[in-house]
Design a protein around this motif. Structure first.
Motif, mmCIF file in Angstrom:
data_model
loop_
_atom_site.group_PDB
_atom_site.id
_atom_site.type_symbol
_atom_site.label_atom_id
_atom_site.label_comp_id
_atom_site.label_asym_id
_atom_site.label_seq_id
_atom_site.Cartn_x
_atom_site.Cartn_y
_atom_site.Cartn_z
ATOM 1 N N SER A 134 -1.869 -29.925 25.984
ATOM 2 C CA SER A 134 -1.974 -31.205 25.206
ATOM 3 C C SER A 134 -1.047 -32.427 25.870
ATOM 4 N N SER A 135 -1.331 -33.368 26.100
ATOM 5 C CA SER A 135 -0.980 -34.514 26.463
ATOM 6 C C SER A 135 0.333 -35.000 25.568
ATOM 7 N N ASN A 136 0.362 -34.661 24.226
ATOM 8 C CA ASN A 136 1.310 -34.798 23.173
ATOM 9 C C ASN A 136 1.746 -33.752 22.545
ATOM 10 N N SER A 140 0.843 -32.003 18.864
ATOM 11 C CA SER A 140 -0.231 -30.908 18.672
ATOM 12 C C SER A 140 0.957 -29.760 17.810
ATOM 13 N N ARG A 152 0.187 -30.330 14.322
ATOM 14 C CA ARG A 152 -1.203 -30.074 13.884
ATOM 15 C C ARG A 152 -1.199 -28.333 13.709
ATOM 16 N N HIS A 204 -8.281 -29.323 25.457
ATOM 17 C CA HIS A 204 -7.154 -30.286 26.092
ATOM 18 C C HIS A 204 -6.262 -30.328 24.913
ATOM 19 N N GLY A 205 -5.872 -29.455 23.984
ATOM 20 C CA GLY A 205 -4.849 -29.282 22.922
ATOM 21 C C GLY A 205 -5.337 -29.664 21.608
ATOM 22 N N GLU A 213 -6.119 -33.327 19.859
ATOM 23 C CA GLU A 213 -6.317 -34.189 21.026
ATOM 24 C C GLU A 213 -7.673 -34.572 21.117
ATOM 25 N N GLN A 225 -8.398 -38.354 21.183
ATOM 26 C CA GLN A 225 -7.364 -39.011 22.230
ATOM 27 C C GLN A 225 -8.198 -38.794 23.750
ATOM 28 N N THR A 226 -8.498 -37.592 23.665
ATOM 29 C CA THR A 226 -9.258 -37.362 24.720
ATOM 30 C C THR A 226 -10.722 -37.831 25.110
ATOM 31 N N GLU A 247 -10.878 -29.778 21.958
ATOM 32 C CA GLU A 247 -9.594 -29.340 21.771
ATOM 33 C C GLU A 247 -9.271 -27.987 22.114
#
Length: 565
Positions: free
Chosen positions: A189-191, A195, A198, A428-429, A432, A435-436, A459
């Motif tokens: 994840s970028s955050n 994540s 969640r 990507h998490g 996300e 966001q992705t 995700e």
């Protein structure tokens, strides 16, 4: 040398030594046992250097308190992580107890269901540094703690859960695999903080409620009671929808107390009311954050209402269930959502086939059973033709010009999202997906993703997509098979559960929010319990189902089995 040896006697220590207990006397060096080769015979490191451990703990506590005082307002989630870990370790090391609070699981699950489906998530406590304290968290976290206490402190409880889940081994294994994939996706994840939030939400509102539901619904009578709960909640949200359609606003808009009001642009957008841009028609959403969420829930509850209408013993209950359907259909129309309309009609059409086939199978002299079953293809095709011939029905089911923007948006999202999945098939998490994808709808100021199929693939990757939807499809298979094979009137509700899961699977193609996902996992647990109860009716299948207990629970598999909750 003589002086040193005679010193104890001169001081009188020799005479006092006989009054010292044996356990306090030092062992002579020649009598001490030699350390065994291959075994650690010395004292543990923590015991030998306990003063150093105490000093390290004191320093950590001082630094932790200092950091909490400085950054607690902004990093509250991160700073509470050690407390959560300590709580988990404490629960793990609790001793085995004869009595555990498993009797609290059924009422807590009921409270969770009503809190999930009757209270808006956006009316919550907003504590600085913490996620919103929603009704789902207020009810789901205590439920999870009670479950952990029961699992930690009772071998019999663990054996009971293992026995129930062994009836559908692939279903619980897929759930465990999905939760592991979701946990590993946090690293992608970028955050990370978002994540983790969640993932924790998924642990207590998806995985934990699945286990609790499997344990609770084994008790006869609870599946029927759950169906009546869904009926009551459907009436409740429909009444709110009727009010909303009448006044074009939510009943609590402008009346939320200050301590429950969240100043967030998305919440203000929901409270202001949502209308379709092309027509200006107000879209009913009831307690849900969007009209599609209301439509998804009604699609999952209508099959249970239909089954109550057909199978209830009391006439007034049947009449009341039948009278509920027109109000629900009116609310479905006012959602201005094809998802809600398709879910409503699919519930009726599939349940009609289920009822007719079951009547033909169990009552050989019935006329309606074979008539409807053999004529069902013609009935279904007639509905399809009518949906194209009748313009009003065509717009409701297939959409028109006003819905074209939504169709074009989903087409663009699929094209862009599939390229991203092909480029990064491991995900990507968790959380996300939007966001992705990076898609912003025209006229909106927020990221959006309109299909959960694409969200899961973005995700959790390709493997996570397969595992998740294999779990849903397997739930549909087990519920449908149980509904066909059972002779228990209560387990016949599995036909309604099967239809509800089919509607959920269809809705995920156009709806990505997870507001109703805890209800789906509760139904999966309900299906597991129903399969276990159905197999328990046959001694042969019961013996076969119990073979996996030892593998799942280890020593707990040999513990005495708890009675049903």
């Amino acid at each position: 040398m003589n002086t040193l040896t005679s010193l104890p006697s001169r001081l009188g220590i020799g005479r006092l030594a006989r009054f010292v207990p044996d356990r306090f006397r030092p062992t002579p060096r020649d009598e001490r046992p030699a350390p065994a080769i291959g075994r650690y015979a010395h004292r543990h490191f923590l015991r030998r250097y306990r003063w150093l451990c105490f000093l390290a703990l004191t320093v950590f506590a001082l630094l932790y308190g200092f950091a909490f005082a400085l950054f607690g307002r902004y990093l509250l989630v991160q700073l509470t992580a050690p407390l959560v870990i300590l709580t988990g370790i404490t629960l793990w090391v609790l001793p085995d107890m004869a009595r555990v609070p498993e009797r609290w699981l059924p009422p807590m699950l009921t409270v969770f269901v009503f809190g999930l489906l009757c209270w808006p998530d956006y009316i919550a406590f907003a504590v600085p540094g913490l996620p919103w304290v929603t009704m789902t968290r207020l009810t789901g976290v205590p439920l999870t703690i009670i479950l952990l206490v029961c699992v930690s402190c009772s071998a019999a409880f663990r054996a009971r859960i293992a026995e129930i889940c062994s009836a559908t081994p692939w279903l619980w294994k897929l759930l465990v695999a999905f939760m592991v994939i979701a946990g590993l996706s946090i690293a992608l994840s970028s955050n990370i903080v978002f994540s983790i939030n969640r993932y924790v939400l998924a642990l207590y509102s998806w995985a934990a409620v699945f286990v609790v539901a499997a344990y609770v619904f084994v008790q006869p009578g609870r599946i029927r009671r759950f169906a009546y709960y869904l009926w009551f909640i459907a009436i409740y949200v429909s009444v709110i929808g009727v009010y909303e359609a009448r006044y074009s606003r939510l009943p609590w808009a402008g009346r939320i107390p200050s301590f429950l009001k969240i100043e967030d642009p998305q919440i203000l957008y929901i409270l202001s009311g949502v209308s379709r841009a092309a027509t200006g028609v107000y879209r009913v959403q009831s307690k849900f954050g969007i009209s599609l969420g209301l439509g998804e829930f009604l699609g999952m509850s209508v099959p249970f209402i239909l089954h109550i209408m057909v199978t209830a013993r009391r006439l007034w209950v049947r009449v009341a269930a039948f009278a509920t359907l027109p109000m629900i259909f009116y609310v479905v129309l006012r959602t201005d959502s094809r998802l809600a309309v398709i879910g409503f009609f699919m519930s009726i059409l599939i349940y009609l086939f289920f009822w007719a086939s079951m009547r033909w199978y169990r009552q050989k002299d019935s006329l309606f059973g074979p008539l409807i079953t053999l004529g069902y293809p013609a009935i279904f095709m007639a509905f399809i033709v009518l949906s194209f011939a009748w313009r009003r029905l065509e717009v409701l089911v297939w959409g028109g010009g006003a819905q074209q923007n939504s169709t074009d948006a989903r087409r663009y999202q699929y094209e862009a999202g599939l390229r991203m999945v092909a480029k990064n098939p491991i995900g990507h998490g968790i959380g996300e997906g939007a966001q992705t994808l990076g898609y912003i709808a025209p006229g909106a100021d927020m990221l959006t993703i309109d299909t959960y199929y694409l969200a899961v693939a973005l995700e959790f990757g390709v493997v996570g997509f397969i595992v998740y939807y294999a779990m849903v499809v397997l739930g549909i298979w087990h519920s449908g098979k149980t509904a066909i094979m059972t002779r228990d009137p209560e387990l016949a509700f599995m036909g309604a559960a099967c239809i509800a899961m089919i509607n959920f699977l269809i809705s995920k193609s156009v709806f990505s929010q997870t507001e109703n996902h805890p209800l789906m996992f509760i139904m999966l647990g309900l299906i597991v319990a129903a399969v276990f109860r159905e197999r328990a009716l046959s001694p042969a299948t019961t013996t076969a189902a119990r073979k996996g207990i030892g593998k799942m629970s280890g020593v707990a598999g040999r513990a005495p089995v708890l009675g049903a909750a």
